[in-house]
Design a protein around this motif. Structure first.
Motif, PDB file in Angstrom:
ATOM      1  N   LEU A 185      40.595  41.471  56.504  1.00  0.00           N
ATOM      2  CA  LEU A 185      39.719  40.508  57.179  1.00  0.00           C
ATOM      3  C   LEU A 185      38.427  41.180  57.632  1.00  0.00           C
ATOM      4  CD1 LEU A 185      42.150  38.365  59.355  1.00  0.00           C
ATOM      5  CD2 LEU A 185      40.948  37.707  57.281  1.00  0.00           C
ATOM      6  N   TYR A 186      38.544  42.464  58.062  1.00  0.00           N
ATOM      7  CA  TYR A 186      37.345  43.219  58.443  1.00  0.00           C
ATOM      8  C   TYR A 186      36.402  43.323  57.251  1.00  0.00           C
ATOM      9  CZ  TYR A 186      34.452  47.266  59.494  1.00  0.00           C
ATOM     10  OH  TYR A 186      33.391  48.094  59.665  1.00  0.00           O
ATOM     11  N   ALA A 187      36.970  43.658  56.061  1.00  0.00           N
ATOM     12  CA  ALA A 187      36.150  43.779  54.850  1.00  0.00           C
ATOM     13  C   ALA A 187      35.541  42.436  54.480  1.00  0.00           C
ATOM     14  CB  ALA A 187      37.001  44.321  53.699  1.00  0.00           C
ATOM     15  N   LEU A 188      36.318  41.357  54.629  1.00  0.00           N
ATOM     16  CA  LEU A 188      35.784  40.031  54.299  1.00  0.00           C
ATOM     17  C   LEU A 188      34.646  39.652  55.242  1.00  0.00           C
ATOM     18  CD1 LEU A 188      38.855  37.799  53.395  1.00  0.00           C
ATOM     19  CD2 LEU A 188      37.086  38.688  51.886  1.00  0.00           C
ATOM     20  N   ALA A 189      34.792  40.038  56.530  1.00  0.00           N
ATOM     21  CA  ALA A 189      33.730  39.731  57.492  1.00  0.00           C
ATOM     22  C   ALA A 189      32.443  40.448  57.115  1.00  0.00           C
ATOM     23  CB  ALA A 189      34.165  40.122  58.901  1.00  0.00           C
ATOM     24  N   ASN A 190      32.571  41.606  56.407  1.00  0.00           N
ATOM     25  CA  ASN A 190      31.392  42.315  55.918  1.00  0.00           C
ATOM     26  C   ASN A 190      31.001  41.855  54.519  1.00  0.00           C
ATOM     27  OD1 ASN A 190      30.670  44.033  58.074  1.00  0.00           O
ATOM     28  ND2 ASN A 190      32.460  45.304  57.647  1.00  0.00           N
ATOM     29  N   GLY A 191      31.709  40.844  53.980  1.00  0.00           N
ATOM     30  CA  GLY A 191      31.388  40.325  52.656  1.00  0.00           C
ATOM     31  C   GLY A 191      31.834  41.236  51.532  1.00  0.00           C
ATOM     32  N   ASP A 192      32.793  42.134  51.815  1.00  0.00           N
ATOM     33  CA  ASP A 192      33.237  43.116  50.821  1.00  0.00           C
ATOM     34  C   ASP A 192      34.591  42.679  50.246  1.00  0.00           C
ATOM     35  OD1 ASP A 192      33.877  45.276  49.321  1.00  0.00           O
ATOM     36  OD2 ASP A 192      33.681  46.759  50.920  1.00  0.00           O
ATOM     37  N   LEU A 193      34.545  41.827  49.226  1.00  0.00           N
ATOM     38  CA  LEU A 193      35.771  41.264  48.663  1.00  0.00           C
ATOM     39  C   LEU A 193      36.621  42.337  47.987  1.00  0.00           C
ATOM     40  CD1 LEU A 193      37.277  38.579  48.300  1.00  0.00           C
ATOM     41  CD2 LEU A 193      36.138  38.323  46.104  1.00  0.00           C
ATOM     42  N   ALA A 194      35.987  43.338  47.349  1.00  0.00           N
ATOM     43  CA  ALA A 194      36.738  44.373  46.623  1.00  0.00           C
ATOM     44  C   ALA A 194      37.596  45.193  47.590  1.00  0.00           C
ATOM     45  CB  ALA A 194      35.772  45.272  45.860  1.00  0.00           C
ATOM     46  N   SER A 195      37.030  45.582  48.744  1.00  0.00           N
ATOM     47  CA  SER A 195      37.803  46.352  49.727  1.00  0.00           C
ATOM     48  C   SER A 195      38.923  45.500  50.315  1.00  0.00           C
ATOM     49  CB  SER A 195      36.904  46.842  50.860  1.00  0.00           C
ATOM     50  OG  SER A 195      35.886  47.630  50.337  1.00  0.00           O
ATOM     51  N   ALA A 196      38.625  44.234  50.548  1.00  0.00           N
ATOM     52  CA  ALA A 196      39.656  43.336  51.088  1.00  0.00           C
ATOM     53  C   ALA A 196      40.822  43.245  50.110  1.00  0.00           C
ATOM     54  CB  ALA A 196      39.061  41.955  51.338  1.00  0.00           C
ATOM     55  N   TRP A 197      40.521  43.107  48.828  1.00  0.00           N
ATOM     56  CA  TRP A 197      41.544  43.021  47.780  1.00  0.00           C
ATOM     57  C   TRP A 197      42.367  44.301  47.740  1.00  0.00           C
ATOM     58  CZ3 TRP A 197      43.948  39.492  45.154  1.00  0.00           C
ATOM     59  CH2 TRP A 197      44.594  39.798  43.956  1.00  0.00           C
ATOM     60  N   ALA A 198      41.731  45.465  47.966  1.00  0.00           N
ATOM     61  CA  ALA A 198      42.440  46.746  47.929  1.00  0.00           C
ATOM     62  C   ALA A 198      43.392  46.881  49.118  1.00  0.00           C
ATOM     63  CB  ALA A 198      41.441  47.888  47.920  1.00  0.00           C
ATOM     64  N   MET A 199      43.086  46.230  50.226  1.00  0.00           N
ATOM     65  CA  MET A 199      43.884  46.401  51.439  1.00  0.00           C
ATOM     66  C   MET A 199      45.139  45.529  51.434  1.00  0.00           C
ATOM     67  SD  MET A 199      43.020  48.675  53.320  1.00  0.00           S
ATOM     68  CE  MET A 199      41.672  49.829  53.310  1.00  0.00           C
ATOM     69  N   ASN A 200      44.986  44.245  51.157  1.00  0.00           N
ATOM     70  CA  ASN A 200      46.162  43.367  51.116  1.00  0.00           C
ATOM     71  C   ASN A 200      45.883  42.245  50.124  1.00  0.00           C
ATOM     72  OD1 ASN A 200      48.298  41.588  51.579  1.00  0.00           O
ATOM     73  ND2 ASN A 200      48.499  42.235  53.709  1.00  0.00           N
ATOM     74  N   LYS A 201      46.443  42.404  48.919  1.00  0.00           N
ATOM     75  CA  LYS A 201      46.161  41.445  47.842  1.00  0.00           C
ATOM     76  C   LYS A 201      46.730  40.067  48.174  1.00  0.00           C
ATOM     77  CE  LYS A 201      45.892  44.994  44.313  1.00  0.00           C
ATOM     78  NZ  LYS A 201      45.599  46.025  45.351  1.00  0.00           N
ATOM     79  N   LEU A 202      47.916  40.042  48.782  1.00  0.00           N
ATOM     80  CA  LEU A 202      48.547  38.749  49.081  1.00  0.00           C
ATOM     81  C   LEU A 202      47.758  37.991  50.143  1.00  0.00           C
ATOM     82  CD1 LEU A 202      50.996  36.995  48.385  1.00  0.00           C
ATOM     83  CD2 LEU A 202      52.158  38.002  50.322  1.00  0.00           C
ATOM     84  N   ALA A 203      47.273  38.726  51.169  1.00  0.00           N
ATOM     85  CA  ALA A 203      46.518  38.060  52.235  1.00  0.00           C
ATOM     86  C   ALA A 203      45.269  37.411  51.665  1.00  0.00           C
ATOM     87  CB  ALA A 203      46.153  39.065  53.322  1.00  0.00           C
ATOM     88  N   VAL A 204      44.539  38.141  50.792  1.00  0.00           N
ATOM     89  CA  VAL A 204      43.311  37.591  50.211  1.00  0.00           C
ATOM     90  C   VAL A 204      43.641  36.405  49.313  1.00  0.00           C
ATOM     91  CG1 VAL A 204      41.347  38.118  48.714  1.00  0.00           C
ATOM     92  CG2 VAL A 204      42.119  39.798  50.380  1.00  0.00           C
ATOM     93  N   ALA A 205      44.712  36.575  48.501  1.00  0.00           N
ATOM     94  CA  ALA A 205      45.063  35.501  47.566  1.00  0.00           C
ATOM     95  C   ALA A 205      45.562  34.264  48.295  1.00  0.00           C
ATOM     96  CB  ALA A 205      46.130  35.998  46.588  1.00  0.00           C
ATOM     97  N   SER A 206      46.137  34.431  49.513  1.00  0.00           N
ATOM     98  CA  SER A 206      46.713  33.284  50.214  1.00  0.00           C
ATOM     99  C   SER A 206      45.654  32.450  50.920  1.00  0.00           C
ATOM    100  CB  SER A 206      47.751  33.761  51.232  1.00  0.00           C
ATOM    101  OG  SER A 206      47.115  34.409  52.302  1.00  0.00           O
ATOM    102  N   ILE A 207      44.447  32.990  51.094  1.00  0.00           N
ATOM    103  CA  ILE A 207      43.445  32.255  51.880  1.00  0.00           C
ATOM    104  C   ILE A 207      43.097  30.894  51.252  1.00  0.00           C
ATOM    105  CG2 ILE A 207      41.046  32.315  52.683  1.00  0.00           C
ATOM    106  CD1 ILE A 207      41.485  35.292  53.276  1.00  0.00           C
ATOM    107  N   PRO A 208      42.827  30.822  49.908  1.00  0.00           N
ATOM    108  CA  PRO A 208      42.561  29.488  49.344  1.00  0.00           C
ATOM    109  C   PRO A 208      43.738  28.523  49.520  1.00  0.00           C
ATOM    110  CG  PRO A 208      42.015  31.209  47.756  1.00  0.00           C
ATOM    111  CD  PRO A 208      42.700  31.879  48.904  1.00  0.00           C
TER     112      PRO A 208
END
Lengths: 129, 153
Positions: free
Chosen positions: B73-96
């Protein structure tokens, strides 16, 4: 002709209250609304807490959230089968487990905040002398 | 409302209360997202330093399904989708999916869901707990393809 549900004495036709003990009778069309539970909301309005349980599991790091997800999944599948009472029952359990995992998650967080505060105080003391 | 021994359900008040309460979580979550994004923009990575560690990881040394979601979420708040994906793939994928499920009481979403219900069986929802438990297990397997699922520090 019936009897008063409170004292058992005779209840005249059309009476709105008991002339012996004063108990009020539920009479339709006598100024009182009939005794009925509020109407159940439509099935699609039933909250199954699926979102809450996923949030509490994935974004609050609480393994108990999986229990909430299982109950929420039961509620959701009962809801899509049109079984309102079963869906409502499982949804209540899901909500209970969402609350359990959320508040259990707050306990370590509270300890962590205390740890930070004491850490700051210790650093301040070390810097002072 | 209660008159003597006679309980009268106050339907109107209950209905109004239910309608108002429905929007409370939306307001609270929107406020938290905005406040979190502002905090990340203002304080930078020191936000991560004060974030509480995962109690499950602290006790067992293993990753839980949510480990890395804070950093994601920290990476997403900075607009860094790649880092967010590296940290927790399920969390990023579950947002939509979470956004879609949260929007499902709205009439247009409900219409689409009704059409989808013809193709999706009622037990399809069990995919959600199954995926989460599978993810929980697999991200703790200590060899190559599975280590990608653990937070990439």
């Amino acid at each position: 002709m019936s009897n008063c549900p409170q004292c058992g004495k005779e209840r005249p036709e059309g009476a709105t209250y008991c002339s012996f003990c004063g108990a009020l009778f539920a009479v339709e069309g006598a100024g009182f609304r009939p005794l009925q539970p509020p109407p159940a909301p439509a099935l699609y309005e039933l909250q199954t807490y699926l979102v809450h349980s996923i949030l509490v599991t994935i974004f609050c790091c609480m393994p108990f959230g999986v229990v909430a997800i299982v109950f929420a999944a039961m509620a959701t599948s009962a809801k899509s089968l049109g079984n309102y009472s079963e869906a409502a029952r499982q949804a209540r359990l899901a909500w209970t487990w969402v609350k359990v995992s959320f508040f259990i998650g707050l306990i370590p967080a509270a300890f962590w905040i205390l740890y930070l505060i004491f850490g700051v105080i210790a650093v301040a003391f070390a810097a002072a002398g | 409302m209660r008159i003597g021994r006679l309980a009268i359900p106050d339907e109107d008040r209950a209905v109004r209360k239910r309608a108002a309460l429905r929007w409370l979580p939306v307001v609270v979550i929107a406020f938290m997202l905005v406040a979190g994004t502002v905090a990340v923009r203002v304080f930078g990575s020191s936000c991560l330093a004060i974030a509480p560690p995962c109690p499950f990881r602290f006790l067992t040394g293993l990753h839980c399904p949510g480990c890395g979601s804070g950093r994601a979420l920290y990476a997403l708040a900075n607009g860094d989708l790649a880092s967010a994906w590296a940290m927790n793939k399920l969390a990023v994928a579950s947002i939509p999916l979470l956004l879609w499920l949260a929007a499902s009481p709205l009439a247009p979403v409900r219409r689409i869901n009704r059409k989808l219900a013809r193709f999706v069986p009622p037990y399809a929802v069990w995919a959600i707990p199954a995926v989460i438990v599978l993810y929980w297990v697999l991200r703790n397997v200590p060899c190559y393809p599975f280590t990608l699922l653990a937070p990439q520090v």
